[in-house]
Scaffold this motif. Structure first.
Motif, PDB file in Angstrom:
ATOM      1  N   ALA A 138       0.833  -1.210   0.000  1.00 50.02           N
ATOM      2  CA  ALA A 138       0.000   0.000   0.000  1.00 50.02           C
ATOM      3  C   ALA A 138       0.864   1.255   0.000  1.00 50.02           C
ATOM      4  O   ALA A 138       0.564   2.227  -0.713  1.00 50.02           O
ATOM      5  N   THR A 139       1.943   1.243   0.778  1.00 49.37           N
ATOM      6  CA  THR A 139       2.816   2.426   0.820  1.00 49.37           C
ATOM      7  C   THR A 139       3.504   2.648  -0.524  1.00 49.37           C
ATOM      8  O   THR A 139       3.735   3.793  -0.922  1.00 49.37           O
ATOM      9  N   LEU A 140       3.822   1.561  -1.237  1.00 47.49           N
ATOM     10  CA  LEU A 140       4.437   1.709  -2.561  1.00 47.49           C
ATOM     11  C   LEU A 140       3.466   2.358  -3.541  1.00 47.49           C
ATOM     12  O   LEU A 140       3.846   3.230  -4.328  1.00 47.49           O
ATOM     13  N   LEU A 141       2.203   1.919  -3.509  1.00 49.38           N
ATOM     14  CA  LEU A 141       1.188   2.504  -4.386  1.00 49.38           C
ATOM     15  C   LEU A 141       1.023   3.994  -4.103  1.00 49.38           C
ATOM     16  O   LEU A 141       0.951   4.824  -5.025  1.00 49.38           O
ATOM     17  N   HIS A 142       0.977   4.347  -2.823  1.00 44.12           N
ATOM     18  CA  HIS A 142       0.833   5.756  -2.453  1.00 44.12           C
ATOM     19  C   HIS A 142       2.085   6.557  -2.811  1.00 44.12           C
ATOM     20  O   HIS A 142       1.989   7.698  -3.276  1.00 44.12           O
ATOM     21  N   ASP A 143       3.266   5.954  -2.609  1.00 43.76           N
ATOM     22  CA  ASP A 143       4.522   6.642  -2.935  1.00 43.76           C
ATOM     23  C   ASP A 143       4.600   6.984  -4.411  1.00 43.76           C
ATOM     24  O   ASP A 143       5.063   8.074  -4.793  1.00 43.76           O
ATOM     25  N   ASP A 144       4.190   6.046  -5.261  1.00 46.45           N
ATOM     26  CA  ASP A 144       4.265   6.285  -6.703  1.00 46.45           C
ATOM     27  C   ASP A 144       3.367   7.436  -7.129  1.00 46.45           C
ATOM     28  O   ASP A 144       3.674   8.168  -8.073  1.00 46.45           O
ATOM     29  N   VAL A 145       2.245   7.605  -6.433  1.00 46.19           N
ATOM     30  CA  VAL A 145       1.360   8.733  -6.725  1.00 46.19           C
ATOM     31  C   VAL A 145       2.000  10.040  -6.267  1.00 46.19           C
ATOM     32  O   VAL A 145       2.023  11.036  -6.999  1.00 46.19           O
ATOM     33  N   ILE A 146       2.534  10.031  -5.054  1.00 46.75           N
ATOM     34  CA  ILE A 146       3.170  11.229  -4.509  1.00 46.75           C
ATOM     35  C   ILE A 146       4.338  11.674  -5.379  1.00 46.75           C
ATOM     36  O   ILE A 146       4.525  12.869  -5.652  1.00 46.75           O
ATOM     37  N   ASP A 147       5.146  10.688  -5.829  1.00 41.31           N
ATOM     38  CA  ASP A 147       6.337  10.984  -6.627  1.00 41.31           C
ATOM     39  C   ASP A 147       6.039  11.100  -8.115  1.00 41.31           C
ATOM     40  O   ASP A 147       6.949  11.394  -8.903  1.00 41.31           O
TER      41      ASP A 147
ATOM     42  N   GLY B 239      -4.042   5.207 -13.326  1.00 39.96           N
ATOM     43  CA  GLY B 239      -4.299   6.533 -12.788  1.00 39.96           C
ATOM     44  C   GLY B 239      -4.085   6.611 -11.283  1.00 39.96           C
ATOM     45  O   GLY B 239      -4.080   5.595 -10.586  1.00 39.96           O
ATOM     46  N   SER B 240      -3.916   7.820 -10.799  1.00 35.49           N
ATOM     47  CA  SER B 240      -3.608   8.026  -9.382  1.00 35.49           C
ATOM     48  C   SER B 240      -4.780   7.661  -8.472  1.00 35.49           C
ATOM     49  O   SER B 240      -4.581   7.158  -7.366  1.00 35.49           O
ATOM     50  N   LYS B 241      -6.007   7.898  -8.933  1.00 40.26           N
ATOM     51  CA  LYS B 241      -7.168   7.586  -8.095  1.00 40.26           C
ATOM     52  C   LYS B 241      -7.241   6.093  -7.799  1.00 40.26           C
ATOM     53  O   LYS B 241      -7.479   5.678  -6.659  1.00 40.26           O
ATOM     54  N   ALA B 242      -7.021   5.277  -8.829  1.00 40.88           N
ATOM     55  CA  ALA B 242      -7.062   3.831  -8.643  1.00 40.88           C
ATOM     56  C   ALA B 242      -5.950   3.375  -7.698  1.00 40.88           C
ATOM     57  O   ALA B 242      -6.167   2.517  -6.833  1.00 40.88           O
ATOM     58  N   SER B 243      -4.763   3.959  -7.843  1.00 38.75           N
ATOM     59  CA  SER B 243      -3.627   3.575  -6.993  1.00 38.75           C
ATOM     60  C   SER B 243      -3.904   3.894  -5.531  1.00 38.75           C
ATOM     61  O   SER B 243      -3.642   3.079  -4.647  1.00 38.75           O
ATOM     62  N   VAL B 244      -4.437   5.093  -5.283  1.00 38.39           N
ATOM     63  CA  VAL B 244      -4.724   5.494  -3.903  1.00 38.39           C
ATOM     64  C   VAL B 244      -5.803   4.605  -3.296  1.00 38.39           C
ATOM     65  O   VAL B 244      -5.683   4.123  -2.165  1.00 38.39           O
ATOM     66  N   LEU B 245      -6.862   4.362  -4.052  1.00 36.83           N
ATOM     67  CA  LEU B 245      -7.977   3.577  -3.524  1.00 36.83           C
ATOM     68  C   LEU B 245      -7.599   2.121  -3.283  1.00 36.83           C
ATOM     69  O   LEU B 245      -7.990   1.531  -2.269  1.00 36.83           O
ATOM     70  N   VAL B 246      -6.825   1.536  -4.179  1.00 35.76           N
ATOM     71  CA  VAL B 246      -6.381   0.152  -3.974  1.00 35.76           C
ATOM     72  C   VAL B 246      -5.406   0.087  -2.799  1.00 35.76           C
ATOM     73  O   VAL B 246      -5.433  -0.851  -2.010  1.00 35.76           O
ATOM     74  N   GLY B 247      -4.559   1.106  -2.675  1.00 33.67           N
ATOM     75  CA  GLY B 247      -3.679   1.174  -1.511  1.00 33.67           C
ATOM     76  C   GLY B 247      -4.467   1.225  -0.222  1.00 33.67           C
ATOM     77  O   GLY B 247      -4.141   0.527   0.747  1.00 33.67           O
ATOM     78  N   ASP B 248      -5.531   2.013  -0.201  1.00 33.95           N
ATOM     79  CA  ASP B 248      -6.401   2.085   0.976  1.00 33.95           C
ATOM     80  C   ASP B 248      -7.070   0.735   1.252  1.00 33.95           C
ATOM     81  O   ASP B 248      -7.223   0.331   2.409  1.00 33.95           O
ATOM     82  N   PHE B 249      -7.468   0.058   0.184  1.00 31.70           N
ATOM     83  CA  PHE B 249      -8.092  -1.265   0.335  1.00 31.70           C
ATOM     84  C   PHE B 249      -7.111  -2.260   0.974  1.00 31.70           C
ATOM     85  O   PHE B 249      -7.487  -3.029   1.862  1.00 31.70           O
TER      86      PHE B 249
END
Length: 214
Positions: free
Chosen positions: A51-60, A76-86
């Motif tokens: 999850a942190t990797l998915l969020h990091d890739d969006v941030i960076d 897309g960033s929305k999918a990455s954030v939401l799957v990371g949250d999941f």
């Protein structure tokens, strides 16, 4: 389907799965018996890391990880954030089901530390020194290694001294792990990690800090 595709993309890009292995290894060091839910606990740690990797890739705004396209580039960033949250939610669901309040406490405190590290890195880009650098990598990277080792020890019935030793090993391992990763960004590797990504993303790491000091 989206969750499966995003997670599969990240899992297939490589990775060493060191954190869950530390959970299993330190449990074995401290006990001859393996709790029934230990594999689930170990998997939850990997889910948190993923999850942190998915969020990091969006941030960076990263387009690649280990030589392959990131989820945020593909979906897309929305999918990455939401799957990371999941993944985070699922990890804590599994941890709660283990019915071990001590392990849940360790992971909860670790999650807070990781978030603090991410925020500190974000706000410290223009005022970065070696002290801040070590503080950030301790929070962003090392504490999850430390938690993995301590959780394995706790699951194995370790005493307080053994728990502290496990935690310290994981913490120092994680710091060294991140320093090596940051050096690799400058010297180039055959692992698929693009050289210079940290510098291009305005991420100040130890090699640049030391070069500036000299």
């Amino acid at each position: 389907m989206l969750i499966k595709n995003v997670v599969s993309n990240l899992m297939q890009s490589g990775g060493k799965r060191i954190r869950p292995l530390f959970v299993l290894a330190f449990n074995k060091l401290c006990s001859n018996s393996i709790p029934e839910d230990l594999n689930i606990i170990a998997a939850s740690i990997e889910y948190i890391h993923t999850a942190t990797l998915l969020h990091d890739d969006v941030i960076d705004n990263s387009d690649s990880r280990r030589g392959k396209s990131t989820a945020q580039k593909l979906w897309g960033s929305k999918a990455s954030v939401l799957v990371g949250d999941f993944l985070l939610s699922t990890a804590f669901k599994w941890l709660v089901s283990s019915n071990n309040s001590e392990i849940l406490k360790i992971v909860s405190e670790t999650s807070v530390a990781i978030s603090r590290g991410e925020i500190k890195q974000l706000v410290s880009k223009l005022d970065f020194n070696s002290h801040t650098y070590y503080d950030v990598i301790r929070s962003k990277t090392a504490v999850l290694f430390a938690a993995s080792c301590e959780i394995g020890a706790v699951a194995g019935g370790a005493n307080y001294e053994q728990r502290c030793a496990a935690y310290e090993f994981g913490l120092n391992f994680g710091i060294a792990f991140q320093i090596i990763d940051d050096i690799m960004d400058y010297v180039g590797t055959e692992t698929g990690k693009p050289s210079g990504a940290d510098f291009m993303n305005s991420r100040i790491t130890l090699p640049l800090i030391l070069a500036y000091q000299e």
